[in-house]
Scaffold this motif. Sequence first.
Motif, short mmCIF file in Angstrom:
data_model
loop_
_atom_site.label_atom_id
_atom_site.label_comp_id
_atom_site.label_asym_id
_atom_site.label_seq_id
_atom_site.Cartn_x
_atom_site.Cartn_y
_atom_site.Cartn_z
N SER A 98 130.59 28.67 -57.72
CA SER A 98 129.53 27.69 -57.63
C SER A 98 129.23 27.11 -59.05
O SER A 98 129.29 27.70 -59.96
CB SER A 98 128.41 28.02 -56.87
N TRP A 99 128.44 25.94 -58.94
CA TRP A 99 127.71 25.31 -60.07
C TRP A 99 126.35 25.08 -59.75
O TRP A 99 125.94 24.70 -58.74
CB TRP A 99 128.52 24.07 -60.43
N PHE A 100 125.36 25.57 -60.80
CA PHE A 100 124.20 24.97 -60.70
C PHE A 100 123.61 24.22 -61.99
O PHE A 100 124.51 24.31 -62.82
CB PHE A 100 123.26 26.29 -60.48
N ARG A 101 122.70 23.79 -62.00
CA ARG A 101 122.03 23.37 -63.13
C ARG A 101 120.57 23.33 -63.28
O ARG A 101 119.77 23.64 -62.02
CB ARG A 101 122.13 21.79 -63.33
N GLN A 102 120.00 23.37 -64.48
CA GLN A 102 118.50 23.45 -64.76
C GLN A 102 118.04 22.90 -65.80
O GLN A 102 118.68 22.95 -66.96
CB GLN A 102 118.13 25.07 -64.97
N CYS A 157 127.89 28.34 -64.07
CA CYS A 157 128.53 28.58 -62.81
C CYS A 157 128.07 30.00 -62.24
O CYS A 157 127.66 30.57 -63.25
CB CYS A 157 129.96 28.34 -63.49
N ALA A 158 128.44 30.24 -61.15
CA ALA A 158 128.24 31.46 -60.75
C ALA A 158 129.31 31.95 -59.67
O ALA A 158 130.21 30.95 -59.43
CB ALA A 158 126.79 31.60 -59.87
N ALA A 159 129.41 33.29 -59.42
CA ALA A 159 130.46 33.84 -58.61
C ALA A 159 129.93 34.84 -57.70
O ALA A 159 129.03 35.50 -58.29
CB ALA A 159 131.71 34.01 -59.45
N ASP A 160 130.77 35.01 -56.68
CA ASP A 160 130.40 36.06 -55.92
C ASP A 160 131.59 36.19 -54.78
O ASP A 160 132.48 35.43 -54.67
CB ASP A 160 129.16 36.22 -54.80
N VAL A 161 131.64 37.52 -54.23
CA VAL A 161 132.77 37.91 -53.41
C VAL A 161 132.72 36.87 -52.25
O VAL A 161 133.80 36.97 -51.58
CB VAL A 161 132.50 39.29 -52.85
N SER A 162 131.67 36.14 -51.75
CA SER A 162 131.87 35.31 -50.75
C SER A 162 130.84 34.00 -50.84
O SER A 162 130.08 34.12 -52.02
CB SER A 162 131.47 35.75 -49.33
N LEU A 163 131.04 32.84 -50.28
CA LEU A 163 130.02 31.87 -50.65
C LEU A 163 128.83 32.31 -50.20
O LEU A 163 128.57 32.85 -49.03
CB LEU A 163 130.48 30.53 -49.81
N ARG A 164 127.70 32.05 -51.03
CA ARG A 164 126.22 32.29 -50.85
C ARG A 164 125.43 30.95 -50.51
O ARG A 164 124.37 31.45 -50.54
CB ARG A 164 125.84 33.09 -52.17
#
Length: 123
Positions: A35-39, A96-103
Amino acid sequence: QVLLVESGGGLVQAGGSLRLSCAAAARSFSKFAGSWFRQAPGKEREFLGAISWSGGATTYADSVKGRFTISRDNAKNTVYLQMNSLKPEDTAVYYCAADVSLRGPVAALWNFWGQGTQVTVSS
């Protein structure tokens, strides 16, 4: 543990484009959702979009839908964020962020994060 490193940020004029990359140091990254986030200064971290481990499913925030595209190359352990028609209000640090499934759009639910890359859009 998944180490993520963003790159591709910089200064761009309004209306321009940038492509951010998020490279992962993890052999199993192809099985992680990204995923992508911004701040922006003084604001909360904002969800931009996410992609499933296979790339077959993507979701976007309404604020960037149609302008930003998330993709991935599992052979390169990399997730991308293509940003077009950039506006000054897109100026922020992008993560960017990651995890074992969509969060989903809640930042606290994503377990692995990069250090961020600055994007500045001039008017």
